[in-house]
Write an enzyme that holds these catalytic residues in place. Sequence first.
Site, PDB file in Angstrom:
ATOM      1  N   MET A 156       0.970  -1.209   0.197  1.00 39.96           N
ATOM      2  CA  MET A 156      -0.116  -0.088  -0.115  1.00 39.96           C
ATOM      3  C   MET A 156       0.777   1.179  -0.014  1.00 39.96           C
ATOM      4  O   MET A 156       1.869   1.251   0.673  1.00 39.96           O
ATOM      5  CB  MET A 156      -0.722  -0.104   1.214  1.00 39.96           C
ATOM      6  CG  MET A 156      -1.452   1.347   1.593  1.00 39.96           C
ATOM      7  SD  MET A 156      -2.403   1.341   3.203  1.00 39.96           S
ATOM      8  CE  MET A 156      -3.037   3.172   3.173  1.00 39.96           C
ATOM      9  N   ASN A 157       0.694   2.339  -0.771  1.00 48.00           N
ATOM     10  CA  ASN A 157       1.203   3.732  -0.669  1.00 48.00           C
ATOM     11  C   ASN A 157      -0.025   4.599  -0.423  1.00 48.00           C
ATOM     12  O   ASN A 157      -0.912   4.441   0.437  1.00 48.00           O
ATOM     13  CB  ASN A 157       2.267   4.146  -1.479  1.00 48.00           C
ATOM     14  CG  ASN A 157       2.264   4.028  -2.812  1.00 48.00           C
ATOM     15  OD1 ASN A 157       1.673   2.748  -3.499  1.00 48.00           O
ATOM     16  ND2 ASN A 157       2.390   5.156  -3.629  1.00 48.00           N
ATOM     17  N   ASP A 158       0.002   5.620  -1.287  1.00 45.03           N
ATOM     18  CA  ASP A 158      -0.801   6.879  -0.954  1.00 45.03           C
ATOM     19  C   ASP A 158      -2.334   6.611  -0.872  1.00 45.03           C
ATOM     20  O   ASP A 158      -2.894   5.908  -1.489  1.00 45.03           O
ATOM     21  CB  ASP A 158      -0.680   7.889  -2.233  1.00 45.03           C
ATOM     22  CG  ASP A 158       0.472   8.221  -2.577  1.00 45.03           C
ATOM     23  OD1 ASP A 158       1.439   7.836  -2.083  1.00 45.03           O
ATOM     24  OD2 ASP A 158       0.646   8.720  -3.808  1.00 45.03           O
ATOM     25  N   GLN A 218      -3.284   3.425  -3.189  1.00 45.61           N
ATOM     26  CA  GLN A 218      -2.192   2.920  -3.781  1.00 45.61           C
ATOM     27  C   GLN A 218      -2.086   1.561  -3.683  1.00 45.61           C
ATOM     28  O   GLN A 218      -1.612   1.150  -2.553  1.00 45.61           O
ATOM     29  CB  GLN A 218      -1.005   3.726  -4.079  1.00 45.61           C
ATOM     30  CG  GLN A 218      -1.416   5.058  -4.711  1.00 45.61           C
ATOM     31  CD  GLN A 218      -1.358   4.854  -6.236  1.00 45.61           C
ATOM     32  OE1 GLN A 218      -0.296   4.786  -6.986  1.00 45.61           O
ATOM     33  NE2 GLN A 218      -2.696   4.927  -6.843  1.00 45.61           N
ATOM     34  N   ARG A 233       0.818  14.773 -12.315  1.00 45.08           N
ATOM     35  CA  ARG A 233       0.166  13.938 -11.723  1.00 45.08           C
ATOM     36  C   ARG A 233      -0.856  14.118 -10.507  1.00 45.08           C
ATOM     37  O   ARG A 233      -0.477  15.089 -10.081  1.00 45.08           O
ATOM     38  CB  ARG A 233       1.070  12.521 -11.565  1.00 45.08           C
ATOM     39  CG  ARG A 233       2.015  12.537 -10.781  1.00 45.08           C
ATOM     40  CD  ARG A 233       2.813  11.328 -10.175  1.00 45.08           C
ATOM     41  NE  ARG A 233       3.915  11.446  -9.437  1.00 45.08           N
ATOM     42  CZ  ARG A 233       5.154  11.738  -9.998  1.00 45.08           C
ATOM     43  NH1 ARG A 233       5.304  11.601 -11.312  1.00 45.08           N
ATOM     44  NH2 ARG A 233       6.002  11.809  -9.028  1.00 45.08           N
ATOM     45  N   ASP A 234      -1.417  13.384  -9.907  1.00 42.52           N
ATOM     46  CA  ASP A 234      -2.149  13.475  -8.567  1.00 42.52           C
ATOM     47  C   ASP A 234      -3.327  14.455  -8.613  1.00 42.52           C
ATOM     48  O   ASP A 234      -3.083  15.324  -8.017  1.00 42.52           O
ATOM     49  CB  ASP A 234      -1.290  13.554  -7.466  1.00 42.52           C
ATOM     50  CG  ASP A 234       0.024  12.654  -7.547  1.00 42.52           C
ATOM     51  OD1 ASP A 234      -0.090  11.483  -8.055  1.00 42.52           O
ATOM     52  OD2 ASP A 234       1.233  12.796  -7.156  1.00 42.52           O
ATOM     53  N   GLU A 283       4.208  16.416  -5.396  1.00 40.66           N
ATOM     54  CA  GLU A 283       3.255  15.267  -5.709  1.00 40.66           C
ATOM     55  C   GLU A 283       2.045  15.639  -4.516  1.00 40.66           C
ATOM     56  O   GLU A 283       2.060  16.303  -3.812  1.00 40.66           O
ATOM     57  CB  GLU A 283       3.657  13.941  -5.192  1.00 40.66           C
ATOM     58  CG  GLU A 283       5.401  13.455  -5.983  1.00 40.66           C
ATOM     59  CD  GLU A 283       5.819  12.091  -5.727  1.00 40.66           C
ATOM     60  OE1 GLU A 283       5.842  11.349  -6.619  1.00 40.66           O
ATOM     61  OE2 GLU A 283       5.674  11.537  -4.269  1.00 40.66           O
ATOM     62  N   TRP A 307       9.287   7.264   1.444  1.00 38.60           N
ATOM     63  CA  TRP A 307      10.014   6.344   0.099  1.00 38.60           C
ATOM     64  C   TRP A 307      11.282   6.189   0.411  1.00 38.60           C
ATOM     65  O   TRP A 307      11.650   5.387  -0.326  1.00 38.60           O
ATOM     66  CB  TRP A 307       9.747   7.762  -1.151  1.00 38.60           C
ATOM     67  CG  TRP A 307       8.567   7.433  -1.630  1.00 38.60           C
ATOM     68  CD1 TRP A 307       7.452   8.284  -1.917  1.00 38.60           C
ATOM     69  CD2 TRP A 307       7.857   6.257  -2.370  1.00 38.60           C
ATOM     70  NE1 TRP A 307       6.626   7.765  -2.502  1.00 38.60           N
ATOM     71  CE2 TRP A 307       6.492   6.660  -2.655  1.00 38.60           C
ATOM     72  CE3 TRP A 307       8.272   5.013  -2.588  1.00 38.60           C
ATOM     73  CZ2 TRP A 307       5.763   5.908  -3.431  1.00 38.60           C
ATOM     74  CZ3 TRP A 307       7.388   4.186  -3.154  1.00 38.60           C
ATOM     75  CH2 TRP A 307       6.333   4.413  -3.803  1.00 38.60           C
TER      76      TRP A 307
HETATM   77  C1  FRU Z   1       3.256   9.507  -4.215  1.00 43.48           C
HETATM   78  C2  FRU Z   1       3.299   8.946  -5.618  1.00 43.48           C
HETATM   79  C3  FRU Z   1       2.414   9.819  -6.424  1.00 43.48           C
HETATM   80  C4  FRU Z   1       2.014   9.005  -7.557  1.00 43.48           C
HETATM   81  C5  FRU Z   1       1.809   7.307  -6.917  1.00 43.48           C
HETATM   82  C6  FRU Z   1       2.409   6.215  -7.191  1.00 43.48           C
HETATM   83  O1  FRU Z   1       3.641   8.700  -3.345  1.00 43.48           O
HETATM   84  O2  FRU Z   1       4.591   8.919  -5.961  1.00 43.48           O
HETATM   85  O3  FRU Z   1       3.047  10.917  -6.975  1.00 43.48           O
HETATM   86  O4  FRU Z   1       1.097   8.927  -8.052  1.00 43.48           O
HETATM   87  O5  FRU Z   1       2.715   7.662  -5.649  1.00 43.48           O
HETATM   88  O6  FRU Z   1       2.144   5.119  -6.566  1.00 43.48           O
END
Ligand code: FRU
Length: 505
Positions: free
Chosen positions: A45-47, A63, A177-178, A229, A311
């Site tokens: 899992m991330n964002d 994510q 992005r984002d 981001e 990260w």
């Molecule tokens: C932030 C990020 C976003 C991107 C996503 C990819 O942590 O790098 O910029 O959309 O994660 O997983």
Amino acid sequence: MKIFYGLMATVVVGSLLGCGPSGVPQSAGEPHRPQIHFSPAEKWMNDPNGMVYFNNQYHLFYQYYPDSTVWGPMHWAHATSKDLVHWDHQPVALYPDSLGWIFSGSAVADVNNTSGFGKDGKTPLVAIFTHHNSPMEKTGSSVFQYQSLAYSLDEGKTWEKYAANPVLKNPGIRDFRDPKVMWYEAGKKWIMTLATMDRITFYSSPDLKNWTKESEFGKEVGAHGGVWECPDLFSMEHDGKQVWVLIVSINPGGPNGGSATQYFTGDFDGTTFTPHNTDIKWIDYGPDNYAGITWSNTGDRKVFIGWMNNWQYANVVPTEKWRGAATLPRELRMEKVGEQYYVASNLVKELDVLNEKKTSLENIDATDLDIDDKFGKLAGAAKLDMEASSASSFTITLSNSKGEKLLIGYDQSANKYFIDRTLSGKVSFEKGFAARHTAPRISKEAGMNMSLVIDDASVELLADDGLTVMTAVFFPNERYTEMQINSPDKTIFNKLAFTPLKSIH
Ligand code: FRU
């Protein structure tokens, strides 16, 4: 270059249907499994993404890579909650497609059906996300990220991608992005706040499908130690005045290394964001709160949640079945200290449902105190609340029988809060992990207060009613059970309270 591009060679492209988090039971017996924080049942899992409140339900997308515990081809996984505390895992909402992997973004409830996706009076939930086209990236192209839509007519259970995706093409910017989208009532239009490499670009739209560039912000302002981001834009009230907040995550370049989230306060007129000043401020000074944004459709209430990771080491933290968790949800508040506006964070009040019986002591001498003599040993998640009428140095030590320890406290000579995880347990997985992290005390009040929320693998420090916040993860070989306070300044706590917290599992 971002860490995730470097990892692409090591992960298997593609996803196994049915391997999502849905229906996989959480097990409380896994080492480092958060007991009061959201974490995926398994895998990476991330964002947090697409958070929207609709029909008494909080949606949390995030994510997710269902095939591995390291970052890979991104999906949007999904969880729902009635109270922001207890979460039900739902089937994966968005899978990669021919346009790319599904990177971060937001979701809105299109109550006026501006998009035309609504049918039979049903309000569409619309997700606005980045498509990341990995094959295109490998050709050396710079236009491999672009913005797309998906919508749901059954309260987020199933999603349809928009047939005419993408809705915002890439003008030639590698990091594009984002998207965070909000309804700008004064101009009756949608505003998209987009991270565009080293700045924010604002776009507007009447219908979520057609976007017009409004302005750029930030090339010369703010922290620029890494790429920008996951932005967010919203307004908050302070003393009858509307103050706009622009949140921008950066990686690397955080105040304690690696990734972190800065913010600006200012004005927004539907076209341009004008900051009050160029000072650099951080939502959370700790190492482990990244890519956080707020829920949409919650009215004046602003509830924020971040990815409790960094990260710098996210892909190698020592958990086995899953990797990554979210911070506790926090309610944001606008504060003024002198002439400066600050965003303060407090735990959402809903978390009180986890409180077990609180023990509260008054006028406690913290010179050298075994807190567990007073409160019993730590046996799971817990909250410590303290108040002192003067800000003097103290250290709280959490430790286990192996001599591993985490130090948390305030250093008066530096006027800084700190979390020191140098000796916290497993630290060798990344060279920068074993460190002492600090945060400035922003408050000018004589008295201070601090809440510490301790979970199996994290601590959240909220000082001075949330003006200074630090979040840090840690991985002891055995749970911390002992709690001690030491104060060279012989701090007296007017109040010291301990509240064990029930697990959400
Ligand atoms: C932030 C990020 C976003 C991107 C996503 C990819 O942590 O790098 O910029 O959309 O994660 O997983």
